[in-house]
Design an enzyme around this catalytic site. Structure first.
Site, PDB file in Angstrom:
ATOM      1  N   LYS A  53       0.836  -1.198   0.000  1.00 23.36           N
ATOM      2  CA  LYS A  53       0.000   0.000   0.000  1.00 23.36           C
ATOM      3  C   LYS A  53       0.876   1.255   0.000  1.00 23.36           C
ATOM      4  O   LYS A  53       1.926   1.287   0.658  1.00 23.36           O
ATOM      5  CB  LYS A  53      -0.899  -0.041   1.238  1.00 23.36           C
ATOM      6  CG  LYS A  53      -1.977   1.019   1.338  1.00 23.36           C
ATOM      7  CD  LYS A  53      -2.833   0.742   2.567  1.00 23.36           C
ATOM      8  CE  LYS A  53      -3.866   1.813   2.826  1.00 23.36           C
ATOM      9  NZ  LYS A  53      -4.652   1.541   4.054  1.00 23.36           N
ATOM     10  N   SER A  89      -9.445   1.892   3.939  1.00 21.56           N
ATOM     11  CA  SER A  89      -8.604   2.633   3.021  1.00 21.56           C
ATOM     12  C   SER A  89      -7.716   1.758   2.152  1.00 21.56           C
ATOM     13  O   SER A  89      -7.099   2.249   1.197  1.00 21.56           O
ATOM     14  CB  SER A  89      -7.727   3.613   3.812  1.00 21.56           C
ATOM     15  OG  SER A  89      -6.822   2.925   4.664  1.00 21.56           O
ATOM     16  N   SER A 143      -9.625  -0.498   8.008  1.00 21.23           N
ATOM     17  CA  SER A 143      -9.076  -0.349   6.669  1.00 21.23           C
ATOM     18  C   SER A 143      -8.530  -1.619   6.046  1.00 21.23           C
ATOM     19  O   SER A 143      -8.217  -1.638   4.861  1.00 21.23           O
ATOM     20  CB  SER A 143      -7.987   0.727   6.662  1.00 21.23           C
ATOM     21  OG  SER A 143      -8.560   2.011   6.794  1.00 21.23           O
TER      22      SER A 143
END
Length: 498
Positions: free
Chosen positions: A87, A162, A186
């Protein structure tokens, strides 16, 4: 080339193989890391233009890494040759840690974060970096820098946030494993949205630190935010998480415990809660919960309908405290560098969950021990707790940006998620039902929480469920093969990208 007999029975392409199968075959010399890497990169090239899940391809680095692994005759790690994604809010040497914010697009990492080191040490091959919303603080994934990530099930669904890029990538076949992180949900929001499987580790389980960060994070962020992995099956989480929990002295609060804890005597008791906190439980979510409970009972778990203590209050106080800290410490950066859309979303968050401030915030910090203690005592009797994750099917793309009603649907009922971060307990998420809804099909995830530092028990339970309820990835790939949406426009063609 000789291949494992169990794999010979399954003629699926390499990009569909599990991380466990890949590592077993590469360690045995039955396939090469280069073969696997090329298959993952080909898949990325084929589907990522539609999904926009990976926003920085590391194809050249991945090929060089795979070739080096193939040339090395030394010991082979537990993730040897497994393609993974990272990420974009975590440091990877030489790559920007933008966190989805245009102002941070040139913030190049000087060194690897602990989790990147650990994945590489285990033999993984990083093929790309995945999208996140601005400041990694939405339940949806869209930003002005890279644009929107789409859900591989279709554009009727958000990809979640997220870690939305991670969830969409791994389920679409772009890598067998995807890194993500979780401060309020997330890891679990994207898993639920895309039909993936994850375990949010507990506090202190995975060493965390970004060498590029200019200052330490807030105390509550340090206590609630954790690093983890998203996979297509629970079985892949065992080797992935065991690699991830290695120590790193840069995180002084890491807890150096082995992945596997002591076996528990007798059938493991599972508390099942259908508490909807007065918001209402959608029939599709109830179906998923019942399916999970039935599967666990069939697997020999002692399943009982019992509500854990203070669940709603734990989530409510926890999220209001987190937003209080965010408002005080991140508020100026969000106001200055965040888009108008993000600032409007935060206005809605603050209305839904009025942030604690001043002395009230300090009291909320102190009260965290009260909730964690109550849960710990409950988990002495019930080592696992099965609950809904969200109380209704996943929302549509951009729903959280549609005023207070949109924010309420996306985040306002997520207390089962927030409670696990505030108490620092491990919590897994996996799909147990695919609902055929008017908008289109979508996976429905449930949550399994567990005792502190017993992520292994959570993953074992999810594995037991998967032995009775098949993972949804095959159905998704069949669907993707029948539909071909247009590629996403480049962010520059999208105006604000929000």
């Amino acid at each position: 080339m000789t291949r494992d007999s169990t794999i010979l029975e399954d003629e699926r392409p390499l990009w569909q193989w599990s991380a466990t199968a890949i590592a077993r075959a590469t360690r045995a010399g039955e396939i090469t890391a280069t073969e696997v890497t090329e298959a993952a990169l080909d898949r990325m090239e084929a589907v990522n233009p539609v999904l926009n899940a990976v926003v920085e391809s590391l194809a050249d680095e991945a090929r060089a890494r795979a070739a080096a692994l193939d040339a090395d005759d030394g010991a082979r790690g537990p993730l040897h040759g497994v393609p993974v994604t990272i990420k974009i809010n975590v440091d990877q040497t030489g790559h920007p840690t933008s966190n989805g914010v245009a102002a941070f697009a040139d913030l190049v990492a000087p060194d690897d974060a602990p989790l990147v080191r650990h994945l590489m040490a285990a033999g993984a091959v990083v093929i790309g970096r995945t999208n996140t919303p601005e400041f990694s603080f939405r339940a949806d994934t869209d930003n002005p820098l890279h644009g929107r990530t789409h859900n591989p099930w279709g554009r009727h669904l958000s990809a979640g946030g997220s870690s939305g890029g991670a969830g969409a990538a791994v389920m679409a076949g772009i890598g067998a494993l995807a890194h993500g992180n979780d401060i309020g949900g997330s890891l679990r929001f994207p898993a639920s949205a895309n039909g993936a499987v994850t375990v949010k580790p507990g506090l202190g389980r995975v060493a965390a630190w970004n060498p590029s960060q200019p200052a330490e994070r807030g105390l509550l962020a340090q206590s609630m935010s954790v690093q983890g992995m998203i996979a297509r099956t629970a079985s892949d989480l065992h080797p992935a998480m065991e690699a991830l929990i290695a120590p790193d002295p840069r995180d002084p609060f890491h807890v150096p415990l082995p992945w596997r804890g002591a076996p528990l005597d007798g059938p493991i008791k599972v508390a099942v809660s259908r508490d909807d906190f007065g918001f209402g439980l959608h029939p599709a979510v109830a179906t998923a919960l019942d399916a999970a409970a039935s599967a666990l009972s069939d697997a020999g778990y002692a399943v009982e309908d019992v509500d854990p203590p203070l669940a709603f209050e734990t989530g409510e106080v926890g999220y209001r405290a987190l937003l209080g800290e965010v408002k005080a410490l991140m508020g100026p950066d969000i106001a200055t560098h965040g888009s108008e859309t993000l600032n409007a979303i935060f206005d809605a968050y603050f209305e839904l969950f009025p942030p604690f401030e001043g002395t009230d915030l300090l009291r909320a910090f102190a009260q965290r021990s009260h909730y964690a203690r109550a849960w710990s005592l409950f988990l002495e009797d019930y080592p696992l707790v099965l609950t809904p994750f969200l109380l209704r099917p996943f929302f549509g793309a951009g729903r959280d940006a549609e005023g207070i009603d949109g924010a309420r649907e996306a985040l306002g009922h997520a207390h089962w998620s927030f409670a696990m971060n505030f108490t620092g307990l491990p919590a897994g998420n996996l799909p147990t039902h695919v609902a055929d809804l008017l908008e289109g099909p979508q996976p429905i995830g449930v949550q399994i929480a567990g005792r502190r530092w017993r992520e292994d028990l959570v993953v074992d339970a999810m594995q037991a469920i998967e032995a009775r309820i098949a993972p949804v990835c095959t159905a998704l790939w069949d669907r993707m093969g029948r539909t071909a949406p247009e590629p996403s426009p480049h962010p520059a063609d999208r105006g604000s990208g929000t």
